[in-house]
Design a protein around this motif. Structure first.
Motif, PDB file in Angstrom:
ATOM      1  N   ALA A   1      41.100  36.543  46.008  1.00 38.45           N
ATOM      2  CA  ALA A   1      40.801  37.835  46.621  1.00 38.45           C
ATOM      3  C   ALA A   1      42.050  38.452  47.236  1.00 38.45           C
ATOM      4  N   ARG A   2      42.183  39.777  47.052  1.00 40.85           N
ATOM      5  CA  ARG A   2      43.223  40.552  47.730  1.00 40.85           C
ATOM      6  C   ARG A   2      42.769  42.001  47.767  1.00 40.85           C
ATOM      7  N   ASP A   3      43.346  42.790  48.665  1.00 37.72           N
ATOM      8  CA  ASP A   3      42.861  44.159  48.844  1.00 37.72           C
ATOM      9  C   ASP A   3      43.692  45.187  48.085  1.00 37.72           C
ATOM     10  N   GLY A   4      44.419  44.758  47.081  1.00 39.70           N
ATOM     11  CA  GLY A   4      45.168  45.687  46.242  1.00 39.70           C
ATOM     12  C   GLY A   4      46.176  44.947  45.404  1.00 39.70           C
TER      13      GLY A   4
ATOM     14  N   TYR B   1      28.692  42.071  48.441  1.00 36.60           N
ATOM     15  CA  TYR B   1      29.050  42.124  49.852  1.00 36.60           C
ATOM     16  C   TYR B   1      30.467  42.643  50.056  1.00 36.60           C
ATOM     17  N   LEU B   2      31.389  42.255  49.172  1.00 32.87           N
ATOM     18  CA  LEU B   2      32.795  42.627  49.335  1.00 32.87           C
ATOM     19  C   LEU B   2      33.187  43.880  48.549  1.00 32.87           C
ATOM     20  N   ALA B   3      32.276  44.422  47.776  1.00 36.09           N
ATOM     21  CA  ALA B   3      32.595  45.577  46.934  1.00 36.09           C
ATOM     22  C   ALA B   3      33.128  46.732  47.776  1.00 36.09           C
ATOM     23  N   GLY B   4      34.253  47.309  47.323  1.00 40.69           N
ATOM     24  CA  GLY B   4      34.850  48.437  48.020  1.00 40.69           C
ATOM     25  C   GLY B   4      35.787  48.033  49.140  1.00 40.69           C
ATOM     26  N   ARG B   5      35.837  46.746  49.466  1.00 40.11           N
ATOM     27  CA  ARG B   5      36.709  46.278  50.542  1.00 40.11           C
ATOM     28  C   ARG B   5      37.834  45.399  50.047  1.00 40.11           C
ATOM     29  N   ILE B   6      37.548  44.598  49.040  1.00 43.59           N
ATOM     30  CA  ILE B   6      38.534  43.627  48.568  1.00 43.59           C
ATOM     31  C   ILE B   6      38.268  43.364  47.095  1.00 43.59           C
ATOM     32  N   ASP B   7      39.338  43.184  46.318  1.00 47.73           N
ATOM     33  CA  ASP B   7      39.215  42.932  44.884  1.00 47.73           C
ATOM     34  C   ASP B   7      39.130  41.433  44.625  1.00 47.73           C
ATOM     35  N   LEU B   8      38.267  41.063  43.677  1.00 48.01           N
ATOM     36  CA  LEU B   8      38.092  39.663  43.317  1.00 48.01           C
ATOM     37  C   LEU B   8      38.584  39.430  41.890  1.00 48.01           C
ATOM     38  N   TRP B   9      39.252  38.297  41.699  1.00 47.75           N
ATOM     39  CA  TRP B   9      39.799  37.925  40.401  1.00 47.75           C
ATOM     40  C   TRP B   9      39.322  36.526  40.042  1.00 47.75           C
ATOM     41  N   ALA B  10      38.861  36.344  38.797  1.00 48.52           N
ATOM     42  CA  ALA B  10      38.492  35.018  38.310  1.00 48.52           C
ATOM     43  C   ALA B  10      39.765  34.251  37.957  1.00 48.52           C
ATOM     44  N   ALA B  11      39.983  33.097  38.603  1.00 45.61           N
ATOM     45  CA  ALA B  11      41.144  32.244  38.334  1.00 45.61           C
ATOM     46  C   ALA B  11      40.666  31.077  37.475  1.00 45.61           C
TER      47      ALA B  11
END
Length: 215
Positions: free
Chosen positions: A110-113, A73-83
């Motif tokens: 999550a952050r966009d860059g 759903y968020l692909a291409g809009r926001i980057d996801l990181w496993a914490a």
């Protein structure tokens, strides 16, 4: 040292700042999302009590089994990181699945860059399917505590929140100053039934907890 054990100031110093987000921001981000999502943490307590409180971040939450759906759903809009513990690892868009995360990883940031502040801390909630096909929430610290997923949520202004007695159970073990304050504010507003549920859950999972005598 696990990320969860760091103070908010230390998290910001080591990993970078966080953007101030609200439940309304999350609702805009998740508009049209086909799965389950809700707001947990301090924002869930504030929505229930109506008493403003400080917030270090906004806790989105989804069932752990829906992580692949959430990532698509968020692909291409926001980057996801496993914490996970003291490490952060990018979840690359082309490698979408839940099995590549260890069981110890309970949060996705999550952050966009890479040069921008963090925006959302998404909590992966444990669930299981029963024979009827219904989703059941399972308390991560003791699988004996469980409820149908629809029974752990409530809605305000078309936004789903984690029910206060569930959120307080999660807060009880840490018993930080802010957790005690959340309990003190929420307790008079809990129904008799919800107080009884929390008392029984605490007696089962944290015997002797100081909140039990007040419920």
């Amino acid at each position: 040292m696990p990320i969860a054990s760091l103070s908010a100031d230390e998290v910001h110093r080591i990993y970078g700042p966080w953007t101030t987000r609200t439940p309304q921001d999350a609702a805009e981000l998740m508009a049209g999302y086909p799965g389950h999502w809700w707001i947990a943490g301090g924002w869930a307590i504030e929505a229930f009590t109506g008493v403003p409180r400080p917030h270090g971040d906004l806790d989105l939450s989804i069932p752990r089994t829906e992580l692949p759906l959430f990532r698509r759903y968020l692909a291409g809009r926001i980057d996801l990181w496993a914490a996970d513990q003291e490490t952060l690892r990018i979840l690359l868009p082309g490698d979408i699945g839940e099995d590549d995360l260890p069981d110890s990883c309970e949060n996705v940031w999550a952050r966009d860059g890479g040069g921008n502040p963090w925006e959302y801390d998404t909590i992966l909630m444990s669930t299981s399917l029963i024979s009827t096909g219904a989703d059941i929430w399972v308390y991560k610290r003791d699988p004996r505590v469980r409820r149908p997923i629809d029974e752990i949520l409530w809605s305000r202004d078309k936004i789903n929140y984690l029910r206060p007695e569930i959120q307080l159970l999660h807060k009880a073990r840490g018993l930080r100053t802010k957790d005690q304050r959340d309990f003190d504010v929420a307790l008079p507003l809990l129904s008799v039934q919800d107080q009884r549920w929390l008392r029984d859950a605490l007696a089962l999972t944290v015997p002797g907890h100081p909140w039990i005598d007040r419920l």
